[in-house]
Each structure stands twice: as C-alpha cells, then as structure tokens.
Design a protein around this motif. Structure first.
Motif, PDB file in Angstrom:
ATOM      1  N   THR A 108       0.855  -1.194   0.000  1.00 41.97           N
ATOM      2  CA  THR A 108       0.000   0.000   0.000  1.00 41.97           C
ATOM      3  C   THR A 108       0.891   1.245   0.000  1.00 41.97           C
ATOM      4  OG1 THR A 108      -0.075   0.082   2.408  1.00 41.97           O
ATOM      5  CG2 THR A 108      -1.776  -1.213   1.310  1.00 41.97           C
ATOM      6  N   GLU A 109       0.290   2.373  -0.335  1.00 47.57           N
ATOM      7  CA  GLU A 109       1.072   3.600  -0.421  1.00 47.57           C
ATOM      8  C   GLU A 109       1.453   4.124   0.967  1.00 47.57           C
ATOM      9  OE1 GLU A 109       2.299   4.970  -3.191  1.00 47.57           O
ATOM     10  OE2 GLU A 109       3.198   6.556  -2.001  1.00 47.57           O
ATOM     11  N   GLY A 110       0.579   3.967   1.941  1.00 46.05           N
ATOM     12  CA  GLY A 110       0.853   4.529   3.265  1.00 46.05           C
ATOM     13  C   GLY A 110       0.839   6.052   3.189  1.00 46.05           C
ATOM     14  N   PRO A 111       1.344   6.748   4.196  1.00 48.26           N
ATOM     15  CA  PRO A 111       1.890   6.183   5.416  1.00 48.26           C
ATOM     16  C   PRO A 111       0.828   5.709   6.417  1.00 48.26           C
ATOM     17  CG  PRO A 111       2.068   8.582   5.518  1.00 48.26           C
ATOM     18  CD  PRO A 111       1.509   8.225   4.163  1.00 48.26           C
ATOM     19  N   ARG A 112      -0.417   5.978   6.140  1.00 45.52           N
ATOM     20  CA  ARG A 112      -1.451   5.498   7.072  1.00 45.52           C
ATOM     21  C   ARG A 112      -1.567   3.976   6.972  1.00 45.52           C
ATOM     22  NH1 ARG A 112      -5.765   3.611   4.295  1.00 45.52           N
ATOM     23  NH2 ARG A 112      -6.162   4.463   2.230  1.00 45.52           N
ATOM     24  N   PHE A 113      -2.092   3.336   8.016  1.00 51.17           N
ATOM     25  CA  PHE A 113      -2.453   1.921   7.910  1.00 51.17           C
ATOM     26  C   PHE A 113      -3.723   1.810   7.072  1.00 51.17           C
ATOM     27  CE2 PHE A 113      -0.010   1.537  12.015  1.00 51.17           C
ATOM     28  CZ  PHE A 113       0.935   0.645  11.552  1.00 51.17           C
ATOM     29  N   GLU A 114      -4.134   0.592   6.761  1.00 47.99           N
ATOM     30  CA  GLU A 114      -5.286   0.349   5.885  1.00 47.99           C
ATOM     31  C   GLU A 114      -6.595   0.488   6.667  1.00 47.99           C
ATOM     32  OE1 GLU A 114      -2.670  -1.974   6.420  1.00 47.99           O
ATOM     33  OE2 GLU A 114      -1.700  -0.772   4.879  1.00 47.99           O
ATOM     34  N   THR A 115      -7.673   0.698   5.924  1.00 47.34           N
ATOM     35  CA  THR A 115      -8.995   0.625   6.559  1.00 47.34           C
ATOM     36  C   THR A 115      -9.391  -0.853   6.645  1.00 47.34           C
ATOM     37  OG1 THR A 115     -10.263   0.632   4.500  1.00 47.34           O
ATOM     38  CG2 THR A 115      -9.686   2.797   5.425  1.00 47.34           C
ATOM     39  N   MET A 141       8.483 -10.129   8.111  1.00 45.28           N
ATOM     40  CA  MET A 141       8.209 -10.423   9.512  1.00 45.28           C
ATOM     41  C   MET A 141       6.837  -9.882   9.863  1.00 45.28           C
ATOM     42  SD  MET A 141       9.807  -9.586  12.920  1.00 45.28           S
ATOM     43  CE  MET A 141       8.212  -9.032  13.127  1.00 45.28           C
ATOM     44  N   VAL A 142       5.977 -10.766  10.306  1.00 41.19           N
ATOM     45  CA  VAL A 142       4.626 -10.320  10.685  1.00 41.19           C
ATOM     46  C   VAL A 142       4.732  -9.597  12.029  1.00 41.19           C
ATOM     47  CG1 VAL A 142       2.286 -11.036  11.253  1.00 41.19           C
ATOM     48  CG2 VAL A 142       3.538 -12.224   9.430  1.00 41.19           C
ATOM     49  N   SER A 143       4.405  -8.312  12.000  1.00 39.41           N
ATOM     50  CA  SER A 143       4.536  -7.518  13.234  1.00 39.41           C
ATOM     51  C   SER A 143       3.185  -7.315  13.913  1.00 39.41           C
ATOM     52  CB  SER A 143       5.174  -6.164  12.925  1.00 39.41           C
ATOM     53  OG  SER A 143       4.439  -5.507  11.925  1.00 39.41           O
ATOM     54  N   ASN A 144       2.111  -7.588  13.196  1.00 40.58           N
ATOM     55  CA  ASN A 144       0.761  -7.337  13.752  1.00 40.58           C
ATOM     56  C   ASN A 144      -0.275  -8.003  12.853  1.00 40.58           C
ATOM     57  OD1 ASN A 144       1.786  -4.971  11.935  1.00 40.58           O
ATOM     58  ND2 ASN A 144      -0.442  -4.897  11.745  1.00 40.58           N
ATOM     59  N   LYS A 194      -6.728  -1.198  18.039  1.00 37.90           N
ATOM     60  CA  LYS A 194      -6.138  -0.133  17.227  1.00 37.90           C
ATOM     61  C   LYS A 194      -4.678  -0.495  16.907  1.00 37.90           C
ATOM     62  CE  LYS A 194      -4.564   4.535  18.135  1.00 37.90           C
ATOM     63  NZ  LYS A 194      -4.559   5.646  19.073  1.00 37.90           N
ATOM     64  N   LEU A 195      -4.221  -0.230  15.679  1.00 37.37           N
ATOM     65  CA  LEU A 195      -2.829  -0.543  15.334  1.00 37.37           C
ATOM     66  C   LEU A 195      -1.920   0.584  15.807  1.00 37.37           C
ATOM     67  CD1 LEU A 195      -3.134  -1.836  11.650  1.00 37.37           C
ATOM     68  CD2 LEU A 195      -3.471  -3.062  13.788  1.00 37.37           C
ATOM     69  N   THR A 196      -0.784   0.208  16.355  1.00 38.10           N
ATOM     70  CA  THR A 196       0.180   1.238  16.760  1.00 38.10           C
ATOM     71  C   THR A 196       1.554   0.855  16.239  1.00 38.10           C
ATOM     72  OG1 THR A 196       0.849   0.171  18.822  1.00 38.10           O
ATOM     73  CG2 THR A 196      -1.079   1.630  18.938  1.00 38.10           C
TER      74      THR A 196
END
Ligand code: HPA
Length: 263
Positions: free
Chosen positions: A152-159, A197-200, A209-211
């Motif tokens: 994805t383009e980011g920098p936000r996380f996905e919906t 590496m799966v971080s979340n 909520k993702l942080t």
C-alpha cells in the motif's frame, strides 16, 4: 557473488557478524544513496543498506527506491535479500511469523516505479521474486508460508474494508515498503527475494487499534532469528544462480523502429 541486504527496521546488527571492509555513500542519477556497509561474511562480500536510512529518516512513501537499487547495482550486487515488516490478513499467520512472498499486488500510487522513462522496457514479472533465492530462505525451516504481498502507499495503515478487499483479491500480508523495490531490482537484472516479519494482525483482523509501537516491539523480538536466517542464507547462496533474473532485459525492450503503441 556479491550479496545485498536491504534491512527494514532493526537488522543492522548483522554487520557485526562479519568484518567491515568499508562504508560508502554514493551519488546516483536519482540522488544520494544511504550509507552502505561493505563487509565480509562467511567469505562472501556483502553490502548492507538500511532502507529508511539512519534513524528511520524516510517513511515508506518517501524512500528513494531508485537510488537504493541503483547504488547496490553499482556496488556489484547480483542478489538482494530484503526484510519487510508486514501485517497479517489471516488469523493463522501470527505476529512473529516469517513469510517469504512468491507474488505481489501493487497498490502504491505515487512512487517512481521504473528506471526506464526514456526507453520502452516491459520486464516480465510473472514470478516477481527470484525462485532460487526464495528456496534458500525457505530452507531455513523457520518460514511458515509463502504468500502474496500487498503493498500500500501509506503512510497510514489500511482501513478494515481495504484489508477485506485485499484478502478477497488473494493477498496474504500487507506492507508499505516492498514495492517498487522488487521491480526495480528486476529491471536491473538483480535476483531479489524478501523475508517478511509479521509484526501485527492487519486492520479489522486485529481487534485493537494498530500502533507503531507494536510493530517495533515485534520486530525487536524477532531480530536475532531474522539475522541468523539471513546469515545462514548467505552461506547457501551459490556463486551463480541459474535463474531468469539475470537476463530480465532479454526480450523486454521495444527497439527503435518497432511499434509500441499497441502495448
Ligand atoms: N499495514 C501496512 N504496513 C505494515 C503493517 C500493516 O498492518 N504492519 C507493518 N507494516
């Protein structure tokens, strides 16, 4: 064969497993490269580059992917092992798991994604990651699965809706840094594979909520294993690969006088 390592967050310490020969910053036609550390590991010359430059200076959408890949090519790198942090779109693929993607879906929008703006070159990416290099990474026995990397383009996380859509389209994990890096390497005929590496859990798969803290914490926990896998992989990389990556430009370029409008 000279091996390149493009480190995402947190694997700089691999350099300390070998003996450092030189540190280098070069000028490329696309801008200044990040610092490259040339070191000797298991008798092979290895070039380490931190994708985000020192101190995570460039967020994923601002990384100068062209300068990074061009600089590695210029250093004689023929084969790149990249690391990427990703979110998992499946409950069964957990934080801490390692995934070696075999394909990708590219949802980036604003990045310079080719070296060929003044020539017409269409590289084949039917199999975008080097199959032989993937095999080397998989032989560590620590990789849980292959999969489709969604960038994805980011920098936000996905919906939540985006993650559900990416899943329906066949995506396995989602990240922001895998492209156009993989394609630019192919355009310069460099073998390229990534260990993710799966971080979340990705948005809507995660109940919370993702942080960015959880991303960094998980990367930190897995750092040593990742360094060990890459170090062992370097031993297994043969002097030459019999793969198609090194002739990616054969049959890819529209020659002058040849019609290209149909493409
Ligand atoms: N989405 C996008 N990029 C990421 C994620 C995510 O969930 N985790 C780590 N990088």
């Amino acid at each position: 064969m000279t091996v390149g390592i493009i480190g995402g967050t947190g694997i700089y310490e691999i350099v300390e497993m070998g003996s450092v020969l030189e540190k280098k910053v070069i000028q490329t036609p696309f801008g200044t490269s990040p610092e490259m550390i040339i070191f000797n590991l298991h008798g092979k010359e290895v070039v380490f580059m931190s994708r985000h430059a020192e101190g995570h200076a460039y967020p994923p959408h601002m990384v100068n992917y062209q300068a990074n890949i061009w600089a590695l090519k210029n250093m004689g790198v023929e084969c790149i092992v990249a690391t990427n942090a990703v979110g998992s779109m499946y409950q069964s693929i957990k934080p801490g798991d390692l995934v070696v993607p075999h394909d990708f879906l590219d949802f980036t929008r604003l990045r310079k994604n080719t070296f060929y703006d003044d020539r017409t070159v269409h590289v084949d990416v039917t199999e975008p990651y080097c199959p032989l290099l993937r095999e080397v990474l998989n032989s560590s026995g620590k990789v849980v699965t292959e999969g489709v990397y969604v960038c994805t383009e980011g920098p936000r996380f996905e919906t939540g809706a985006e993650v559900q859509m990416y899943r329906k389209l066949g995506g396995t994990v989602v990240g922001m840094t895998g492209l156009p890096e993989a394609v630019l390497a192919r355009e310069l005929e460099i073998c390229y594979a990534s260990i993710c590496m799966v971080s979340n859990y990705a948005a809507s798969i995660s109940p919370a909520k993702l942080t960015i803290d959880e991303v960094f914490d998980e990367v930190e926990k897995k750092r040593e294993v990742l360094i060990e896998i890459i170090s062992n992989s370097i031993i297994k990389i043969p002097e030459s690969f019999k793969c198609q990556c090194h002739c990616a430009l054969d049959g890819a370029e529209v020659k002058s006088g040849q019609e290209s409008e149909d493409l």
